[in-house]
Scaffold this active site. Structure first.
Site, short mmCIF file in Angstrom:
data_model
loop_
_atom_site.label_atom_id
_atom_site.label_comp_id
_atom_site.label_asym_id
_atom_site.label_seq_id
_atom_site.Cartn_x
_atom_site.Cartn_y
_atom_site.Cartn_z
N CYS A 87 11.67 -4.29 5.38
CA CYS A 87 10.81 -3.11 5.29
C CYS A 87 9.56 -3.31 6.14
O CYS A 87 8.86 -4.31 6.00
CB CYS A 87 10.44 -2.88 3.82
SG CYS A 87 9.08 -1.74 3.57
N HIS A 89 6.82 -1.76 5.97
CA HIS A 89 5.58 -1.46 5.26
C HIS A 89 5.00 -2.67 4.52
O HIS A 89 3.79 -2.83 4.45
CB HIS A 89 5.79 -0.31 4.28
CG HIS A 89 6.21 0.95 4.95
ND1 HIS A 89 7.13 1.82 4.39
CD2 HIS A 89 5.85 1.49 6.14
CE1 HIS A 89 7.31 2.85 5.21
NE2 HIS A 89 6.55 2.67 6.27
N HIS A 90 5.90 -3.52 3.96
CA HIS A 90 5.43 -4.66 3.19
C HIS A 90 6.04 -5.99 3.65
O HIS A 90 5.75 -7.03 3.08
CB HIS A 90 5.75 -4.47 1.70
CG HIS A 90 5.10 -3.26 1.11
ND1 HIS A 90 5.77 -2.06 0.94
CD2 HIS A 90 3.84 -3.05 0.66
CE1 HIS A 90 4.96 -1.17 0.41
NE2 HIS A 90 3.78 -1.74 0.23
#
Length: 199
Positions: A87, A89-90
């Site tokens: 991911c 985003h993280h």
């Protein structure tokens, strides 16, 4: 030895990433010099390069390397292709399976190439929605089929181990083109086949 698999890493990038990981370990409050962590920055640097190797690969070239002219117009499905991605985003992994189908329009490709295309895009910093459409776009560009369908089911550690912490959540995304988009009978046949246990 008739066969040997060799992992190759860029020394400069490995060193840069190792330095970053050492800083992260120290910033977390750990002693980066203790025995158990001495080699962790280098291991993590190599693991990150492995997880993002798709940036150095071209999905269309992979498909074209095994592109064959065939007078076939029946649906071809490769289902349950395991995938591992990260991911964006993280920087937490997400994992699951992809189901890919296409209807040939004069050309087919090697079945393993479909799985390789999944890996090319999965081995990048990703969101599942984009991953789904990228796989479809590569197959469409290379084979110009009568239709393409991609469905991905995945579990996201960014939802499971942090944030809302929902361990049983599964995300499903789909993308359709051509006959799969415009003909509900064809699309339904695909969905039934990927759900069926034919063993």
């Amino acid at each position: 030895m008739a066969y040997r698999k060799i992992d190759q890493y860029d020394d400069q990038i490995t060193q840069q990433l190792s330095d970053c990981y050492k800083t992260i370990i120290t910033s977390a409050g750990e002693d980066a010099e203790r025995e158990g962590l001495l080699k962790t920055p280098e291991r993590a640097a190599k693991a990150f390069q492995f997880a993002t190797q798709g940036y150095g690969q071209n999905a269309v070239e992979i498909l074209n390397s095994a592109r064959f002219k065939e007078d076939i117009s029946e649906m071809v499905i490769v289902k349950d292709i395991e995938l591992y991605s990260m991911c964006e985003h993280h920087l937490h992994p997400f994992y699951g399976k992809a189901h890919v189908a296409y209807i040939p329009n004069g050309y087919i490709t090697g079945l393993s190439k479909i799985a390789r295309v999944v890996d090319v895009y999965a081995r990048r910093l990703q969101v599942q929605e984009r991953l789904t459409t990228q796989i479809l776009a590569a197959i469409k560009e290379s084979l110009n089929p009568l239709g393409v369908a991609v469905v991905i089911e995945a579990k996201h550690l960014c939802m499971m181990v942090r944030g809302v912490q929902k361990q049983n959540s599964v995300t499903t995304t789909s993308s359709y083109d051509g006959e799969f988009l415009h003909n509900h009978i064809t699309r339904n046949e695909f969905l039934k086949l990927i759900a069926a246990d034919l063993s």
